[in-house]
Design a protein around this motif. Structure first.
Motif, PDB file in Angstrom:
ATOM      1  N   PRO A 223      63.929  30.394 -93.782  1.00  0.00           N
ATOM      2  CA  PRO A 223      62.887  31.182 -94.469  1.00  0.00           C
ATOM      3  C   PRO A 223      62.886  30.918 -95.970  1.00  0.00           C
ATOM      4  CG  PRO A 223      64.705  32.592 -93.733  1.00  0.00           C
ATOM      5  CD  PRO A 223      64.935  31.249 -93.134  1.00  0.00           C
ATOM      6  N   LEU A 224      61.718  31.087 -96.570  1.00  0.00           N
ATOM      7  CA  LEU A 224      61.600  30.899 -98.022  1.00  0.00           C
ATOM      8  C   LEU A 224      62.507  31.865 -98.765  1.00  0.00           C
ATOM      9  CD1 LEU A 224      57.799  30.495 -98.859  1.00  0.00           C
ATOM     10  CD2 LEU A 224      59.593  28.883 -99.443  1.00  0.00           C
ATOM     11  N   PRO A 225      63.152  31.422 -99.838  1.00  0.00           N
ATOM     12  CA  PRO A 225      63.984  32.331-100.631  1.00  0.00           C
ATOM     13  C   PRO A 225      63.132  33.422-101.287  1.00  0.00           C
ATOM     14  CG  PRO A 225      64.289  30.043-101.304  1.00  0.00           C
ATOM     15  CD  PRO A 225      63.131  30.072-100.389  1.00  0.00           C
ATOM     16  N   LYS A 226      63.794  34.534-101.627  1.00  0.00           N
ATOM     17  CA  LYS A 226      63.087  35.707-102.176  1.00  0.00           C
ATOM     18  C   LYS A 226      62.306  35.380-103.439  1.00  0.00           C
ATOM     19  CE  LYS A 226      66.208  39.193-100.297  1.00  0.00           C
ATOM     20  NZ  LYS A 226      67.407  40.004-100.596  1.00  0.00           N
ATOM     21  N   ASP A 227      62.868  34.524-104.317  1.00  0.00           N
ATOM     22  CA  ASP A 227      62.193  34.253-105.591  1.00  0.00           C
ATOM     23  C   ASP A 227      60.867  33.504-105.400  1.00  0.00           C
ATOM     24  OD1 ASP A 227      63.518  31.892-104.915  1.00  0.00           O
ATOM     25  OD2 ASP A 227      64.605  31.703-106.816  1.00  0.00           O
ATOM     26  N   ILE A 228      60.859  32.487-104.543  1.00  0.00           N
ATOM     27  CA  ILE A 228      59.607  31.748-104.281  1.00  0.00           C
ATOM     28  C   ILE A 228      58.619  32.666-103.548  1.00  0.00           C
ATOM     29  CG2 ILE A 228      58.538  29.765-103.113  1.00  0.00           C
ATOM     30  CD1 ILE A 228      61.037  28.140-103.623  1.00  0.00           C
TER      31      ILE A 228
END
Length: 240
Positions: A223-228
Motif C-alpha cells: 500500500p502507498l505510504p501515509k505521506d504520499i
C-alpha cells in the motif's frame, strides 16, 4: 525498527517486505547492519539473501530469499526480466500524453558521482508509463520498468521533463506544501511556519508479479505510504 509490520507476504522460500523511504536495502560500508532492511531481516530470520534493491529514498516492495536455492531462482527471474515491476510516482506537472514509453539508454554521469544520465552511449533502458490522475501541479503516474538500471524511473521522468516530485538529484528538492495546493491557505494561529506534506522522493514500488519455483503465480502489492497518500487526498480535495 520492528520488521513484522513491514512484511507483506512470506512462505518457506522468500519474504516480501514494504520498505520505508529512507531505509537502505542493504548496509553500505559506513552503516551499521541494523540500519538496513537486510540487517533487520537477518536479525529476524537468522539468514537472508538479497535478490534486488530499491534506492534508499524509494519506498515499497522488496523480495528477499530465505535459502540459497530460492536466491538462485529469484535472482535469475529478476535478471531475465521475468518479474513485472510496477511503481507509483508523483511527478511535477502534467504529461502531454496519457501513456507512453521511454526508451532511452542510461549511463553514469561523466562528472557527478552517483548520478545517472540518459545518453545514447548508455545501457538499454525501457520504462512504460500511464497517467492515473492529473492535478495540474502534479500527476500520479503508474510506471512499469522492463530493465533495472540505477535510478531508471528518476532519469526517465527527468528526460520527459516531468521529474519525480521532491527529487533533489534529478529535479528539485522543493517539498510538497498544502499552500501550493489549497487556494485560500492560511497558517494556523499559533503556527509560525508551514510543515510540508511531503519532503522525500515521491516514488513507491507498489506491485511485483512473478511465478515462483513451484509454479505458483504471485501478485504482491504494497500500500502507498501515509505521506504520499496524504498528498493525493489534498490534491483530490482541491482539484479545480
Amino acid at each position: 525498527m520492528r520488521i513484522e509490520p513491514l512484511i507483506i507476504f512470506e512462505n518457506d522460500d522468500f519474504v516480501a517486505v514494504n520498505k520505508p523511504s529512507g531505509l537502505l536495502t542493504i548496509p553500505d560500508r559506513h552503516d551499521n547492519a541494523l540500519s538496513s532492511l537486510s540487517g533487520l531481516l537477518k536479525q529476524h530470520y537468522g539468514q537472508i539473501f538479497t535478490v534486488h534493491r530499491l534506492d534508499r529514498d524509494t519506498s515499497g516492495l522488496v523480495v528477499f530469499a530465505k535459502h540459497e536455492q530460492s536466491h538462485k531462482y529469484l535472482s535469475q527471474l529478476f535478471e531475465s526480466r521475468d518479474v513485472e515491476k510496477y511503481y507509483l510516482g508523483l511527478v511535477n506537472g502534467e504529461l502531454p500524453e496519457p501513456s507512453g514509453s521511454v526508451n532511452a539508454p542510461i549511463m553514469e554521469h561523466p562528472v557527478q558521482r552517483g548520478k545517472m544520465v540518459a545518453n545514447a552511449k548508455g545501457r538499454p533502458a525501457l520504462t512504460d508509463y500511464t497517467v492515473e490522475e492529473a492535478f495540474g501541479l502534479y500527476s500520479l503516474v503508474k510506471l512499469r520498468i522492463h530493465t533495472g538500471r540505477t535510478h531508471q524511473i528518476r532519469v526517465h521522468m527527468k528526460y520527459l521533463g516531468h521529474p519525480i516530485t521532491v527529487d533533489e538529484m534529478y529535479g528539485t528538492s522543493e517539498p510538497v506544501r498544502l499552500s501550493a495546493i489549497k487556494k485560500k491557505f492560511r497558517l494556523g494561529k499559533f503556527t509560525e511556519e508551514e510543515r510540508p506534506l511531503l519532503s522525500r522522493l515521491a516514488l513507491h514500488a507498489f506491485q511485483l508479479r512473478f511465478t515462483d519455483e513451484q509454479g505458483i503465480r504471485h501478485e504482491l502489492e504494497a500500500p502507498l505510504p501515509k505521506d504520499i497518500h496524504a498528498v493525493l487526498q489534498q490534491l483530490r480535495k482541491h482539484k479545480k
